[in-house]
Write an enzyme that holds these catalytic residues in place. Sequence first.
Site, short mmCIF file in Angstrom:
data_model
loop_
_atom_site.label_atom_id
_atom_site.label_comp_id
_atom_site.label_asym_id
_atom_site.label_seq_id
_atom_site.Cartn_x
_atom_site.Cartn_y
_atom_site.Cartn_z
N GLY A 161 -1.13 -1.76 3.12
CA GLY A 161 -0.72 -0.38 2.89
C GLY A 161 -0.17 -0.09 1.50
O GLY A 161 0.39 0.98 1.29
N THR A 162 -0.35 -1.00 0.54
CA THR A 162 0.20 -0.74 -0.80
C THR A 162 -0.45 0.47 -1.45
O THR A 162 0.22 1.26 -2.11
CB THR A 162 0.04 -1.97 -1.71
OG1 THR A 162 -1.32 -2.42 -1.64
CG2 THR A 162 0.96 -3.09 -1.29
N GLY A 163 -1.77 0.62 -1.28
CA GLY A 163 -2.45 1.77 -1.88
C GLY A 163 -1.99 3.09 -1.28
O GLY A 163 -1.76 4.07 -2.00
N CYS A 164 -1.89 3.13 0.05
CA CYS A 164 -1.39 4.34 0.72
C CYS A 164 0.02 4.67 0.24
O CYS A 164 0.35 5.83 -0.03
CB CYS A 164 -1.37 4.13 2.23
SG CYS A 164 -2.93 3.65 2.96
N LYS A 216 -5.62 0.71 -10.62
CA LYS A 216 -4.59 -0.21 -10.15
C LYS A 216 -5.05 -1.66 -10.33
O LYS A 216 -6.17 -2.01 -9.98
CB LYS A 216 -4.28 0.06 -8.68
CG LYS A 216 -3.77 1.47 -8.42
CD LYS A 216 -3.54 1.73 -6.94
CE LYS A 216 -4.85 1.73 -6.17
NZ LYS A 216 -4.68 2.19 -4.77
N THR A 226 1.07 -7.25 2.02
CA THR A 226 0.76 -6.14 1.12
C THR A 226 -0.05 -5.04 1.82
O THR A 226 -0.64 -4.20 1.15
CB THR A 226 -0.04 -6.66 -0.08
OG1 THR A 226 -1.25 -7.30 0.38
CG2 THR A 226 0.78 -7.65 -0.89
#
Length: 536
Positions: free
Chosen positions: A206-209, A173, A204
């Site tokens: 929690g974008t990965g979750c 990412k 932003t």
Amino acid sequence: MKTVLTIAGSDSSGGAGIQADIKTMISNGVYAMSAVTALTAQNTTGVAAILSSPPEFLAQQLDCVFSDIFPDAVKIGMVSEKALIETIAQKLTQYKAKNIVLDPVMVSTSGARLINENAADTLKGKLFAIAEIVTPNIPEAEVLTGIKISDKKSMEMAAFNIFEKYGCAVLCKGGHSNDNADDVLCADGKLRWFIGKRINNPNTHGTGCTLSSAIASNLAKGYGVEEAVERAKMYVSGALASMLDLGRGSGPMDHGFEIAGVFGKRYKGTTDYMHHPRHSQAAPVAPTYGYTPTPQSGPDCLAAGTSNQRKPLLRLSAKNESISVSERLKMPRCIIFSAGTYYGLPFALNTDDFIICADAGLLYCKSEMLTPDITVGDFDSMPDPQANCDIIRLPVEKDDTDTMAAVKIGFERGCTEFHLLGATGGARPDHTIANIQSLAYIAKRGGHGFIYDKNYTYTVIHNEAITVKREADRKNISVFCIGDRAEGVTLTGVKYPVCGGVFDMTFPLGVSNCITEDKAVISVQSGYLLVCTERL
């Protein structure tokens, strides 16, 4: 309904972890389940405390889920202790879990290590081996490979290195890049870039979750890895573009940005879903145009008292895509309100969306308190529009070309993605045919058209083939010619032959061709076909 299990920590502020995963899964149309690895006391400004689950209790959670509602996909988030990682690996192997998405939460946004070396080695040795795809960010990919990532070439090297070492697909990412939000996927040894539109939103958390949960949701629904990533990235972009602003620190995204309908309204008595700049500040009033379409019959109509799922009908240009999804995100969308059966906004509007009302579609635009950019039509279904917008009048005899005219205007304004609301025409077959022909026009021009219907999915194909799986909840298929006569039409695994005639008002909509094999194949050498299948 497809099911997805998230194995992750709890975020008491709701922006990341289990809470973000569940909201993402619901928004992506799957049933969410959870196994909690840790409790956290945190908010948008930071983490105050962490209480890890005992390994035995985590094992009990996993046993209860797998022995009752077996998940179609599994997402694994932050797991910081070696014993918990070993428990997860043992249980997922025991139950032969499928479609495992691993978000290797190892490094914070600030660069701090979130997992010790011993646990990290266990994570790589135990969970990477059983994962379908892992989703490291740039700092995590650097830790996993030892490669300093400074450009796209080094991102590709890191992704390929992880793929070669562990054998799983890798999405590296690029959100930590200063230049863009591009991600690179390495699957089966092949690289593909997903070009991301960087959204100027500081919230932003929690974008990965969210991304990994959306990928798991789409894998559960049967999409391949590439398409699951593509759809997940679009979802995250939409959640960021909603510009939700909560908390004193880096706040959460709006996971429910696409949820509309009676129970999705943001304020009592309004339809102001997304605080869109075009929304009027005045209280909503009942339309006074004297024209209210009433659903009567057909796949786009609802029986009294039923609810509408409002799922978009995707990929109307099938495999012949001249513009990628990521490129389309950079262009304005054309939102067309047409005369037909309308059930409310099914998605979030963006500030740069180009809104066109096709004749009586202005009725719906007004009900959403929106001011369109252009109103086009002969206005025989309603009085002259009292709107602050450009007006294009068509001759009365052009009654059923309103939507096509709106589509052509959208192309002139640089749009390549078209969302047709109310465009199936209710009980008017002439409207239905005219609007489906508009979708064919969009496909021919290399654009992407979306139409909203409760029961059916429509796909326009040309010079190619598509495969339709036979499933318990997707049984029937209908095939029609659109516009010019289609040549070289072949059907495999379908009970009845397709009519080779021109699709016009005399051609009945809804003639069923039952699928008789697990995979029905429909192809056309030249011309255009409309393939209609029962919705999931």
